[in-house]
Structures are given as C-alpha cells and as structure tokens.
Write a protein that holds these residues in place. Structure first.
Motif, short mmCIF file in Angstrom:
data_model
loop_
_atom_site.label_atom_id
_atom_site.label_comp_id
_atom_site.label_asym_id
_atom_site.label_seq_id
_atom_site.Cartn_x
_atom_site.Cartn_y
_atom_site.Cartn_z
N GLY A 113 -52.26 -20.64 1.16
CA GLY A 113 -53.18 -20.53 2.28
C GLY A 113 -53.51 -19.08 2.60
O GLY A 113 -52.93 -18.15 2.04
N SER A 114 -54.43 -18.90 3.53
CA SER A 114 -54.87 -17.56 3.92
C SER A 114 -55.52 -17.62 5.30
O SER A 114 -55.85 -18.70 5.81
CB SER A 114 -55.87 -17.02 2.89
N ASP A 115 -55.72 -16.46 5.91
CA ASP A 115 -56.49 -16.41 7.15
C ASP A 115 -57.96 -16.15 6.86
O ASP A 115 -58.81 -16.26 7.76
CB ASP A 115 -55.93 -15.34 8.10
N GLU A 116 -58.29 -15.84 5.60
CA GLU A 116 -59.68 -15.63 5.19
C GLU A 116 -59.91 -16.26 3.81
O GLU A 116 -60.25 -15.57 2.85
CB GLU A 116 -60.02 -14.15 5.17
N GLU A 127 -48.79 -22.92 13.87
CA GLU A 127 -47.60 -22.09 13.66
C GLU A 127 -47.67 -21.28 12.37
O GLU A 127 -47.18 -20.16 12.30
CB GLU A 127 -46.35 -22.97 13.67
N GLN A 128 -48.30 -21.87 11.33
CA GLN A 128 -48.44 -21.13 10.07
C GLN A 128 -49.33 -19.91 10.25
O GLN A 128 -49.07 -18.85 9.66
CB GLN A 128 -48.99 -22.04 8.98
N ALA A 129 -50.37 -20.02 11.06
CA ALA A 129 -51.25 -18.89 11.31
C ALA A 129 -50.49 -17.77 12.03
O ALA A 129 -50.65 -16.58 11.73
CB ALA A 129 -52.45 -19.32 12.15
N LYS A 130 -49.62 -18.15 12.99
CA LYS A 130 -48.81 -17.16 13.70
C LYS A 130 -47.83 -16.48 12.76
O LYS A 130 -47.64 -15.26 12.80
CB LYS A 130 -48.05 -17.84 14.84
N ALA A 131 -47.20 -17.29 11.90
CA ALA A 131 -46.24 -16.74 10.95
C ALA A 131 -46.93 -15.79 9.97
O ALA A 131 -46.37 -14.77 9.56
CB ALA A 131 -45.54 -17.87 10.20
N ALA A 140 -42.36 -9.41 4.27
CA ALA A 140 -41.05 -9.97 3.97
C ALA A 140 -41.11 -11.48 4.16
O ALA A 140 -41.72 -11.96 5.12
CB ALA A 140 -39.99 -9.37 4.89
N PRO A 141 -40.50 -12.27 3.27
CA PRO A 141 -40.55 -13.73 3.39
C PRO A 141 -40.12 -14.20 4.78
O PRO A 141 -39.22 -13.63 5.40
CB PRO A 141 -39.57 -14.21 2.32
N ILE A 142 -40.77 -15.25 5.26
CA ILE A 142 -40.46 -15.82 6.57
C ILE A 142 -39.94 -17.24 6.37
O ILE A 142 -40.57 -18.05 5.69
CB ILE A 142 -41.71 -15.85 7.47
N PHE A 143 -38.78 -17.53 6.97
CA PHE A 143 -38.17 -18.85 6.88
C PHE A 143 -38.11 -19.47 8.27
O PHE A 143 -37.75 -18.80 9.24
CB PHE A 143 -36.76 -18.75 6.29
N ALA A 153 -40.77 -21.98 4.01
CA ALA A 153 -40.65 -20.61 3.52
C ALA A 153 -42.05 -20.11 3.18
O ALA A 153 -42.81 -20.78 2.50
CB ALA A 153 -39.75 -20.54 2.30
N MET A 154 -42.39 -18.91 3.66
CA MET A 154 -43.70 -18.33 3.42
C MET A 154 -43.53 -16.97 2.73
O MET A 154 -42.79 -16.11 3.22
CB MET A 154 -44.45 -18.17 4.74
N TYR A 155 -44.20 -16.80 1.59
CA TYR A 155 -44.09 -15.58 0.79
C TYR A 155 -45.47 -14.93 0.65
O TYR A 155 -46.48 -15.64 0.48
CB TYR A 155 -43.54 -15.88 -0.60
N PRO A 156 -45.54 -13.59 0.67
CA PRO A 156 -46.84 -12.93 0.56
C PRO A 156 -47.48 -13.13 -0.81
O PRO A 156 -46.80 -13.13 -1.83
CB PRO A 156 -46.51 -11.45 0.81
N ASP A 157 -48.80 -13.30 -0.81
CA ASP A 157 -49.59 -13.42 -2.04
C ASP A 157 -50.48 -12.17 -2.10
O ASP A 157 -51.44 -12.06 -1.34
CB ASP A 157 -50.42 -14.70 -2.02
#
Length: 277
Positions: A113-116, A127-131, A140-143, A153-157
């Motif tokens: 996913g993305s914000d754009e 909540e995913q948009a906030k994270a 840094a990964p967010i759990f 778990a969210m990792y940067p792309d």
C-alpha cells in the motif's frame, strides 16, 4: 551442550541446506529434525518472510526488469492481457505473489500500500495510514496488534532502481510526479492471527512464501515462452547482450541466498522459547 543448543544447531544446519541448496530438501525432512516444543515470536517470522519477499522483489526488479529492458524485454500493467508481450512490473509481481499466497493454508496476509498509490485500492486508510506516517519518518519496521487484522508488520518500500521512479512519474494515474531514487513509495504489510508460532509453523509459512514467489515468476515465464518470438529460458543468468530469462530454479536459488542470513538469524536468535505441548 544443552538441549536448546542442540536443537538450534539442528535447525540451523537443516535450514542452511533448505536455503542454500539449488534443489532444497523437502520441508517434511526439515521438520523431522526440528522440535515441536520451540516457539518463535511472530515478529521474527514477519522479518523472515519479508526478507524473502524483499529479496525476490529486488532481484526481479534489478536482474529481470531493469536488465531485461536494456536488451529489449518489455514490462507493463497490461502484461496479463492476451497478445500483450510484456512481463509484470515489480509491484504487480509482488501482487501476483500475494495472490498465490492467498491459495495456501498459512494464515499469512500480504499487502502493498501507499499514501499516493497509482491504484486507489492500495491507498492506506485508518490505522494503517497513521502507521505509515510514522514509517515514513523513521523507515524502521512497525509492529502492531489490532482486533481486525491480528498481528501486523509494516516495512518500508523504497524506490531502489530508476525503472520504478520513471514508471510512477510517467503514469497517467499517478498522484505524484516527482518521485526520486530512495524515496519511500509505499509499504509492505503482513498480517497473522497469532503472536507466537511453533518451529514447524514458522517453516511451513516461510515455505508458502517461497512457493508463492516461485509460482508468480513461473506465470511470467509461461507467458514469455509463448511470445511470437519465444524468450529462451535457461538454467543460468543470461549475459547482458543475450535475450533470455533464468528458469525458476535459478531465480529462486538467488532469492534463497539473498534472504538466508536474515531467515536463519530470526529462527535461531534468543527470542525463541521452549514450551511443553
């Protein structure tokens, strides 16, 4: 040597064969050498499967898409359409792997996913948009854990090659036209319903991810060999001046090697616990 150390040595040796062998040993043979009494934090499994996915995406982007474009191969959103002689773009390759993963027993979810985003179905909300705001700041990964998705778990792309930047900047539906190399274009998000898993479950889930990646790549090869001028498929990485594609075994061997260190570290680190079952 304590029982736990013996277990870890056994797991390490078996996983080493599984990850580095060109023809990996069957998963059931690895399980026979592991233990059902050891559990692993789901965060470690997330790190492992993300390492496999990240390795596949990087290798596909750099060694298939970028290298292929230089010798005349084409890639696009419409790759799956009849009579279109193209391969999937990197983001579509990840989506294809995620679709394959959905057909398998492990309760592991994968989402890009993305914000754009170009495709609005990939827009982060709630909540995913906030994270994601925090992820863009820290990289840094967010759990997290919530009632709807379970453990997340969210990792940067990150835009690692110019092909990704150019594709997004030139796309008619892209809401952002000034992407640059090393920009964080989105995030890879994983979900799982449990906070701790057994060693066998860890391995089965990891194996499902590898299988899904292999199946996604195989779908591209299946189309490439059916082009009007078929693309040769070989058991080695082709030279820069030869139009060809590596077979699934060669591609997956590179993916396993690139992700092996992280996968082994996550499984054998001190975060595991022995439990009675």
């Amino acid at each position: 040597m304590t029982r736990t150390k013996i277990i870890l040595v056994g797991i390490f040796m078996c996983m080493g064969v599984y990850l580095f062998a060109s023809a990996p040993m069957p998963l059931e043979d690895i399980d026979a050498n592991a233990t059902d009494g050891r559990t692993v934090e789901v965060q470690k499994m997330f790190n492992a499967v993300n390492a496999a996915n990240d390795a596949a995406r990087t290798i596909y982007t750099k060694r298939i898409v970028s290298a292929g474009a230089k010798i005349g191969l084409k890639f696009g959103e419409d790759w799956a359409e009849p009579n279109v002689e193209k391969g999937p773009l990197p983001a579509l390759f990840l989506r294809l792997a995620a679709q394959q993963l959905e057909t398998k027993p492990p309760l592991l979810g994968l989402y890009l996913g993305s914000d754009e985003p170009i495709n609005q179905s990939n827009l982060f909300t709630g909540e995913q948009a906030k994270a994601f705001v925090t992820l863009k700041q820290t990289r840094a990964p967010i759990f997290s854990n919530d009632a709807a998705s379970g453990f997340v778990a969210m990792y940067p792309d990150v835009a690692g090659v110019m092909a990704c930047v150019t594709c997004h900047n030139d796309h008619l539906d892209s809401p952002k036209k000034d992407w640059k190399l090393d920009d964080m274009m989105g995030a890879t998000t994983w979900t799982y319903p449990k906070g701790r898993i057994g060693t066998s479950e860890y391995m089965e889930t990891l194996d499902a991810v590898f299988q899904s990646i292999e199946e996604a790549y195989a779908l591209y090869l299946e189309k490439a060999v059916a082009f009007q001028t078929p693309i040769p498929v070989t058991d080695e990485w082709p030279s820069e001046d030869r139009i060809a594609l590596p077979n699934t075994e060669t591609f997956m061997a590179a993916v396993r090697r690139a992700s092996a260190e992280t996968i082994l570290t996550q499984l054998t680190s001190n975060g595991g616990k022995e439990t009675s079952q």
